[in-house]
Design a protein around this motif. Structure first.
Motif, PDB file in Angstrom:
ATOM      1  N   ASN A  77       0.819  -1.215   0.000  1.00  0.00           N
ATOM      2  CA  ASN A  77       0.000   0.000   0.000  1.00  0.00           C
ATOM      3  C   ASN A  77       0.853   1.265   0.000  1.00  0.00           C
ATOM      4  O   ASN A  77       0.518   2.259  -0.656  1.00  0.00           O
ATOM      5  CB  ASN A  77      -0.956  -0.004   1.194  1.00  0.00           C
ATOM      6  N   LEU A  78       1.976   1.232   0.709  1.00  0.00           N
ATOM      7  CA  LEU A  78       2.861   2.393   0.730  1.00  0.00           C
ATOM      8  C   LEU A  78       3.610   2.535  -0.593  1.00  0.00           C
ATOM      9  O   LEU A  78       3.855   3.660  -1.047  1.00  0.00           O
ATOM     10  CB  LEU A  78       3.847   2.286   1.887  1.00  0.00           C
ATOM     11  N   ALA A  80       1.255   4.179  -3.033  1.00  0.00           N
ATOM     12  CA  ALA A  80       1.140   5.617  -2.747  1.00  0.00           C
ATOM     13  C   ALA A  80       2.396   6.366  -3.179  1.00  0.00           C
ATOM     14  O   ALA A  80       2.316   7.475  -3.722  1.00  0.00           O
ATOM     15  CB  ALA A  80       0.880   5.825  -1.254  1.00  0.00           C
ATOM     16  N   TYR A  81       3.561   5.758  -2.969  1.00  0.00           N
ATOM     17  CA  TYR A  81       4.813   6.408  -3.377  1.00  0.00           C
ATOM     18  C   TYR A  81       4.891   6.529  -4.896  1.00  0.00           C
ATOM     19  O   TYR A  81       5.258   7.585  -5.429  1.00  0.00           O
ATOM     20  CB  TYR A  81       6.006   5.617  -2.845  1.00  0.00           C
ATOM     21  N   ASN A  99       1.642  10.154  -3.839  1.00  0.00           N
ATOM     22  CA  ASN A  99       0.695  10.517  -2.789  1.00  0.00           C
ATOM     23  C   ASN A  99       1.218  10.265  -1.385  1.00  0.00           C
ATOM     24  O   ASN A  99       0.485  10.469  -0.413  1.00  0.00           O
ATOM     25  CB  ASN A  99      -0.613   9.727  -2.972  1.00  0.00           C
ATOM     26  N   LEU A 100       2.458   9.820  -1.260  1.00  0.00           N
ATOM     27  CA  LEU A 100       3.012   9.545   0.065  1.00  0.00           C
ATOM     28  C   LEU A 100       3.522  10.853   0.673  1.00  0.00           C
ATOM     29  O   LEU A 100       4.235  11.611   0.000  1.00  0.00           O
ATOM     30  CB  LEU A 100       4.156   8.532  -0.058  1.00  0.00           C
ATOM     31  N   TYR A 138       7.553  10.366   4.792  1.00  0.00           N
ATOM     32  CA  TYR A 138       7.569   8.949   4.433  1.00  0.00           C
ATOM     33  C   TYR A 138       8.204   8.731   3.059  1.00  0.00           C
ATOM     34  O   TYR A 138       8.877   7.718   2.824  1.00  0.00           O
ATOM     35  CB  TYR A 138       6.152   8.385   4.440  1.00  0.00           C
ATOM     36  N   ALA A 139       7.973   9.663   2.146  1.00  0.00           N
ATOM     37  CA  ALA A 139       8.539   9.529   0.804  1.00  0.00           C
ATOM     38  C   ALA A 139      10.061   9.528   0.846  1.00  0.00           C
ATOM     39  O   ALA A 139      10.709   8.815   0.072  1.00  0.00           O
ATOM     40  CB  ALA A 139       8.032  10.650  -0.099  1.00  0.00           C
ATOM     41  N   ALA A 156      11.060   6.079   1.965  1.00  0.00           N
ATOM     42  CA  ALA A 156      10.823   5.135   0.865  1.00  0.00           C
ATOM     43  C   ALA A 156      11.886   5.283  -0.214  1.00  0.00           C
ATOM     44  O   ALA A 156      12.425   4.285  -0.721  1.00  0.00           O
ATOM     45  CB  ALA A 156       9.429   5.351   0.278  1.00  0.00           C
ATOM     46  N   ASP A 177       4.268  10.622  11.772  1.00  0.00           N
ATOM     47  CA  ASP A 177       3.249  11.646  11.536  1.00  0.00           C
ATOM     48  C   ASP A 177       2.562  12.068  12.825  1.00  0.00           C
ATOM     49  O   ASP A 177       1.592  12.831  12.797  1.00  0.00           O
ATOM     50  CB  ASP A 177       2.214  11.166  10.514  1.00  0.00           C
TER      51      ASP A 177
END
Length: 211
Positions: free
Chosen positions: A11-12, A15-16, A20-21, A25-26, A29, A192
């Protein structure tokens, strides 16, 4: 480098790949992907799927003004921004966050140090330096925490995390990470929300250390 066994969850990764991450977090990643062939391949696969979706999407008409502004931006001269490559244990994305310089460590006590790379209402990302055998105080999480090991390793109730491994901790996890013997453990961690410490002293120091 030892084999990487803990990777970016699906899922992450999606998003990356979609952009959208959240920024904190990006960064984690991107640093993991720069170290991990398996996740780099997965990212390329998701990007290829995204390209197919865009090609098959129904076209949407835009105003002449928006079209001309977009084309003007594409024609604008590119800014000569520096490209930061790996330096020591720090991958290129981390060096970019450091603006090409070494970390500016601040002591948290007991030999533990941190360097905050960015901090906002959406989340924070920091480097952590933990001496061998030293434990991070027992804590839980009020949100999501991604921790990437850049040097050494640490262990907790969920297992051992070596160089390149990514630990994903959510509100269900309470743990006491301990740096393993050998080289000091250097991690890149993004959150976060503030951590939820179980002991009084870490809770009292938490606003000062911005953890």
């Amino acid at each position: 480098m030892t084999a990487i066994t803990h990777h970016i969850p699906e899922n992450l990764m999606i998003a990356y790949a979609a952009g959208n991450l959240p920024q904190a977090y990006a960064l984690v990643a991107a640093a993991h992907i720069s170290l991990c062939l398996e996740c780099r391949t997965a990212l390329e696969a998701h990007q290829a799927v995204g390209g197919v979706v865009l090609e098959s999407a129904v076209a949407c008409h835009v105003s002449a003004g928006l079209k001309s502004e977009t084309l003007a931006l594409l024609d604008a001269p590119a800014r000569n921004e520096p490209v930061f490559r790996r330096a020591g244990v720090y991958p290129g994305p981390v060096m970019q966050a450091l603006k090409g310089g070494p970390p500016r460590w601040k002591s948290l006590g007991l030999g533990v140090r941190q360097c905050i790379l960015s901090e906002s209402a959406q989340g924070s990302v920091r480097l952590l330096y933990i001496p061998p055998g030293q434990a991070v105080p027992d804590h839980g999480h009020n949100g999501l925490e991604l921790t990437l090991v850049l040097q050494g390793s640490f262990s907790d109730d969920t297992g051992r995390f070596g160089t390149g491994d990514l630990e994903v901790a959510d509100q269900m996890l309470e743990h006491t990470p301990v740096a393993d013997p050998g080289a000091p453990c250097i991690c890149l961690a993004a959150t976060d929300a503030p951590l939820r410490f179980n002991s009084l002293v870490p809770r009292l120091l938490q606003p000062l250390f911005r953890i």
